[in-house]
Design a protein around this motif. Structure first.
Motif, PDB file in Angstrom:
ATOM      1  N   ASN A 108      17.947   3.594  -0.317  1.00  0.00           N
ATOM      2  CA  ASN A 108      16.803   3.012  -1.022  1.00  0.00           C
ATOM      3  C   ASN A 108      15.493   3.369  -0.336  1.00  0.00           C
ATOM      4  OD1 ASN A 108      16.077   1.436  -3.326  1.00  0.00           O
ATOM      5  ND2 ASN A 108      15.612  -0.294  -1.992  1.00  0.00           N
ATOM      6  N   MET A 109      15.491   3.418   0.986  1.00  0.00           N
ATOM      7  CA  MET A 109      14.284   3.802   1.711  1.00  0.00           C
ATOM      8  C   MET A 109      13.969   5.286   1.504  1.00  0.00           C
ATOM      9  SD  MET A 109      13.067   1.038   2.980  1.00  0.00           S
ATOM     10  CE  MET A 109      13.670   0.391   1.405  1.00  0.00           C
ATOM     11  N   ALA A 110      14.998   6.113   1.371  1.00  0.00           N
ATOM     12  CA  ALA A 110      14.762   7.527   1.047  1.00  0.00           C
ATOM     13  C   ALA A 110      14.109   7.641  -0.328  1.00  0.00           C
ATOM     14  CB  ALA A 110      16.080   8.300   1.086  1.00  0.00           C
ATOM     15  N   ALA A 111      14.555   6.795  -1.253  1.00  0.00           N
ATOM     16  CA  ALA A 111      13.960   6.781  -2.588  1.00  0.00           C
ATOM     17  C   ALA A 111      12.510   6.317  -2.536  1.00  0.00           C
ATOM     18  CB  ALA A 111      14.769   5.859  -3.507  1.00  0.00           C
ATOM     19  N   PHE A 112      12.230   5.337  -1.696  1.00  0.00           N
ATOM     20  CA  PHE A 112      10.869   4.819  -1.586  1.00  0.00           C
ATOM     21  C   PHE A 112       9.926   5.889  -1.057  1.00  0.00           C
ATOM     22  CE2 PHE A 112       7.671   2.103   0.732  1.00  0.00           C
ATOM     23  CZ  PHE A 112       7.062   1.618  -0.407  1.00  0.00           C
ATOM     24  N   ARG A 113      10.339   6.579  -0.022  1.00  0.00           N
ATOM     25  CA  ARG A 113       9.497   7.652   0.525  1.00  0.00           C
ATOM     26  C   ARG A 113       9.235   8.715  -0.539  1.00  0.00           C
ATOM     27  NH1 ARG A 113       7.816   9.442   5.461  1.00  0.00           N
ATOM     28  NH2 ARG A 113       8.969   7.778   6.538  1.00  0.00           N
ATOM     29  N   TRP A 114      10.263   9.089  -1.274  1.00  0.00           N
ATOM     30  CA  TRP A 114      10.102  10.087  -2.326  1.00  0.00           C
ATOM     31  C   TRP A 114       9.124   9.599  -3.383  1.00  0.00           C
ATOM     32  CZ3 TRP A 114      10.824  10.170  -7.587  1.00  0.00           C
ATOM     33  CH2 TRP A 114      10.797  11.438  -8.207  1.00  0.00           C
ATOM     34  N   ALA A 115       9.250   8.334  -3.773  1.00  0.00           N
ATOM     35  CA  ALA A 115       8.358   7.773  -4.796  1.00  0.00           C
ATOM     36  C   ALA A 115       6.903   7.839  -4.348  1.00  0.00           C
ATOM     37  CB  ALA A 115       8.756   6.335  -5.117  1.00  0.00           C
ATOM     38  N   LEU A 116       6.639   7.524  -3.096  1.00  0.00           N
ATOM     39  CA  LEU A 116       5.270   7.564  -2.584  1.00  0.00           C
ATOM     40  C   LEU A 116       4.727   8.993  -2.605  1.00  0.00           C
ATOM     41  CD1 LEU A 116       5.435   5.140   0.481  1.00  0.00           C
ATOM     42  CD2 LEU A 116       4.783   4.628  -1.872  1.00  0.00           C
ATOM     43  N   GLU A 117       5.598   9.955  -2.390  1.00  0.00           N
ATOM     44  CA  GLU A 117       5.165  11.357  -2.344  1.00  0.00           C
ATOM     45  C   GLU A 117       4.852  11.921  -3.723  1.00  0.00           C
ATOM     46  OE1 GLU A 117       8.465  13.008  -0.269  1.00  0.00           O
ATOM     47  OE2 GLU A 117       7.663  12.539   1.733  1.00  0.00           O
ATOM     48  N   GLN A 118       5.102  11.157  -4.786  1.00  0.00           N
ATOM     49  CA  GLN A 118       4.824  11.654  -6.132  1.00  0.00           C
ATOM     50  C   GLN A 118       3.352  11.532  -6.510  1.00  0.00           C
ATOM     51  OE1 GLN A 118       7.395  13.443  -7.384  1.00  0.00           O
ATOM     52  NE2 GLN A 118       8.047  12.721  -5.349  1.00  0.00           N
ATOM     53  N   THR A 119       2.559  10.807  -5.723  1.00  0.00           N
ATOM     54  CA  THR A 119       1.125  10.718  -5.975  1.00  0.00           C
ATOM     55  C   THR A 119       0.454  12.016  -5.541  1.00  0.00           C
ATOM     56  OG1 THR A 119       1.113   8.315  -5.680  1.00  0.00           O
ATOM     57  CG2 THR A 119      -0.986   9.458  -5.442  1.00  0.00           C
ATOM     58  N   LYS A 120      -0.142  12.714  -6.476  1.00  0.00           N
ATOM     59  CA  LYS A 120      -0.703  14.043  -6.191  1.00  0.00           C
ATOM     60  C   LYS A 120      -2.175  14.003  -5.796  1.00  0.00           C
ATOM     61  CE  LYS A 120       3.303  15.552  -7.333  1.00  0.00           C
ATOM     62  NZ  LYS A 120       4.294  15.790  -6.255  1.00  0.00           N
ATOM     63  N   THR A 121      -2.882  12.929  -6.165  1.00  0.00           N
ATOM     64  CA  THR A 121      -4.292  12.795  -5.784  1.00  0.00           C
ATOM     65  C   THR A 121      -4.535  11.398  -5.242  1.00  0.00           C
ATOM     66  OG1 THR A 121      -4.899  12.120  -8.044  1.00  0.00           O
ATOM     67  CG2 THR A 121      -5.066  14.454  -7.509  1.00  0.00           C
ATOM     68  N   GLY A 122      -5.191  11.315  -4.097  1.00  0.00           N
ATOM     69  CA  GLY A 122      -5.494  10.021  -3.505  1.00  0.00           C
ATOM     70  C   GLY A 122      -4.295   9.407  -2.802  1.00  0.00           C
ATOM     71  N   ALA A 123      -4.476   8.181  -2.333  1.00  0.00           N
ATOM     72  CA  ALA A 123      -3.427   7.483  -1.611  1.00  0.00           C
ATOM     73  C   ALA A 123      -2.426   6.862  -2.581  1.00  0.00           C
ATOM     74  CB  ALA A 123      -4.041   6.377  -0.741  1.00  0.00           C
ATOM     75  N   PRO A 124      -1.145   6.832  -2.233  1.00  0.00           N
ATOM     76  CA  PRO A 124      -0.167   6.159  -3.089  1.00  0.00           C
ATOM     77  C   PRO A 124      -0.532   4.685  -3.267  1.00  0.00           C
ATOM     78  CG  PRO A 124       0.938   7.475  -1.405  1.00  0.00           C
ATOM     79  CD  PRO A 124      -0.525   7.439  -1.041  1.00  0.00           C
ATOM     80  N   ALA A 125      -0.398   4.197  -4.495  1.00  0.00           N
ATOM     81  CA  ALA A 125      -0.740   2.809  -4.816  1.00  0.00           C
ATOM     82  C   ALA A 125       0.539   2.006  -5.027  1.00  0.00           C
ATOM     83  CB  ALA A 125      -1.604   2.753  -6.063  1.00  0.00           C
ATOM     84  N   ILE A 126       0.672   0.916  -4.266  1.00  0.00           N
ATOM     85  CA  ILE A 126       1.858   0.065  -4.368  1.00  0.00           C
ATOM     86  C   ILE A 126       1.432  -1.322  -4.839  1.00  0.00           C
ATOM     87  CG2 ILE A 126       3.879  -0.836  -3.187  1.00  0.00           C
ATOM     88  CD1 ILE A 126       3.465   1.255  -1.030  1.00  0.00           C
ATOM     89  N   TRP A 127       2.087  -1.795  -5.852  1.00  0.00           N
ATOM     90  CA  TRP A 127       1.850  -3.130  -6.388  1.00  0.00           C
ATOM     91  C   TRP A 127       2.952  -4.055  -5.876  1.00  0.00           C
ATOM     92  CZ3 TRP A 127       2.548  -4.242 -12.339  1.00  0.00           C
ATOM     93  CH2 TRP A 127       2.421  -5.620 -12.559  1.00  0.00           C
ATOM     94  N   ALA A 128       2.593  -4.958  -4.967  1.00  0.00           N
ATOM     95  CA  ALA A 128       3.528  -5.963  -4.456  1.00  0.00           C
ATOM     96  C   ALA A 128       3.771  -7.003  -5.550  1.00  0.00           C
ATOM     97  CB  ALA A 128       2.946  -6.625  -3.212  1.00  0.00           C
ATOM     98  N   ALA A 129       5.020  -7.151  -5.979  1.00  0.00           N
ATOM     99  CA  ALA A 129       5.293  -7.993  -7.149  1.00  0.00           C
ATOM    100  C   ALA A 129       6.640  -8.703  -7.044  1.00  0.00           C
ATOM    101  CB  ALA A 129       5.248  -7.119  -8.409  1.00  0.00           C
ATOM    102  N   TRP A 130       7.010  -9.101  -5.835  1.00  0.00           N
ATOM    103  CA  TRP A 130       8.348  -9.665  -5.653  1.00  0.00           C
ATOM    104  C   TRP A 130       8.409 -11.190  -5.773  1.00  0.00           C
ATOM    105  CZ3 TRP A 130       6.177  -6.290  -1.968  1.00  0.00           C
ATOM    106  CH2 TRP A 130       5.439  -6.905  -0.960  1.00  0.00           C
TER     107      TRP A 130
END
Length: 206
Positions: free
Chosen positions: A119-141
């Motif tokens: 799951n952490m490997a998936a998270f890192r990959w997801a963050l790397e999909q942002t091509k411009t600017g900083a990755p944006a994470i919405w905390a929603a738990w």
């Protein structure tokens, strides 16, 4: 409704890299040029569900339920609506823990380290999909993070990865008295995103 068949430690967990490789191949039941769905079949865990784009909003919940491509539940419909309403071209639904369980009370009592690692490997990959600017994470738990003691440890690992990649964290809606970020369900469709100091949250609320 999804009730886990058994603890994930009793199952063969597919690595994120292999699951992603299969998910990028053409699928019979959904358009891979529009959807991200890893693994690409319905099972007792899910790493990622979202849409393709160069500027995704990465929403982080606790654990997956029944949603799939072309069959979003109300929570995921809200996530997509708020992502697009705040100027993002896509969304990625991620979760602190990857085991499917419609009711958090049905989540396994003990963290499966193999599932968490993938799951952490998936998270890192997801963050790397942002091509411009900083990755944006919405905390929603929401306050559901208190359901299992291991969830806080999983989140801390996520925050470390996010810090390495220079992410920006946000929340939407009112936070709980304890400071937990609001769950996506029941938010106004025009809800904005507010800066969320996740490092302070971890040190003071978990």
């Amino acid at each position: 409704m999804h009730v886990p068949a058994c603890d994930t430690a009793q199952q063969d967990i597919q690595s994120f890299s292999l699951a992603l490789e299969e998910a990028l191949l053409p699928q019979a039941d959904y358009d891979v040029d529009h959807w991200l769905y890893v693994p690409n079949c319905y099972c007792d865990y899910r790493y990622i569900l979202g849409t393709r784009g160069s500027r995704p909003l990465i929403c982080v919940g606790i654990n997956p339920s029944t949603a799939a491509p072309n069959d979003l539940d109300n929570t995921l419909k809200s996530v997509e609506r708020i992502a697009l309403g705040n100027g993002y071209d896509s969304f990625i639904m991620f979760n602190v823990y990857a085991q499917r369980a419609t009711r958090p009370d049905d989540m396994e009592k003990v963290c499966n380290p193999a599932l968490h690692q993938e799951n952490m490997a998936a998270f890192r990959w997801a963050l790397e999909q942002t091509k411009t600017g900083a990755p944006a994470i919405w905390a929603a738990w929401g306050a559901i993070i208190e359901k299992r003691s291991y969830l806080a440890h999983c989140l801390r690992d996520m925050v470390e990865i996010g810090n390495d990649l220079g992410t920006c964290w946000y929340s939407a809606g009112a936070r709980s008295k304890k400071g937990h970020p609001h769950h996506p369900l029941y938010l106004r469709k025009d809800s904005g995103l507010d800066p969320f100091d996740v490092n302070s949250y971890i040190s003071s609320c978990l």
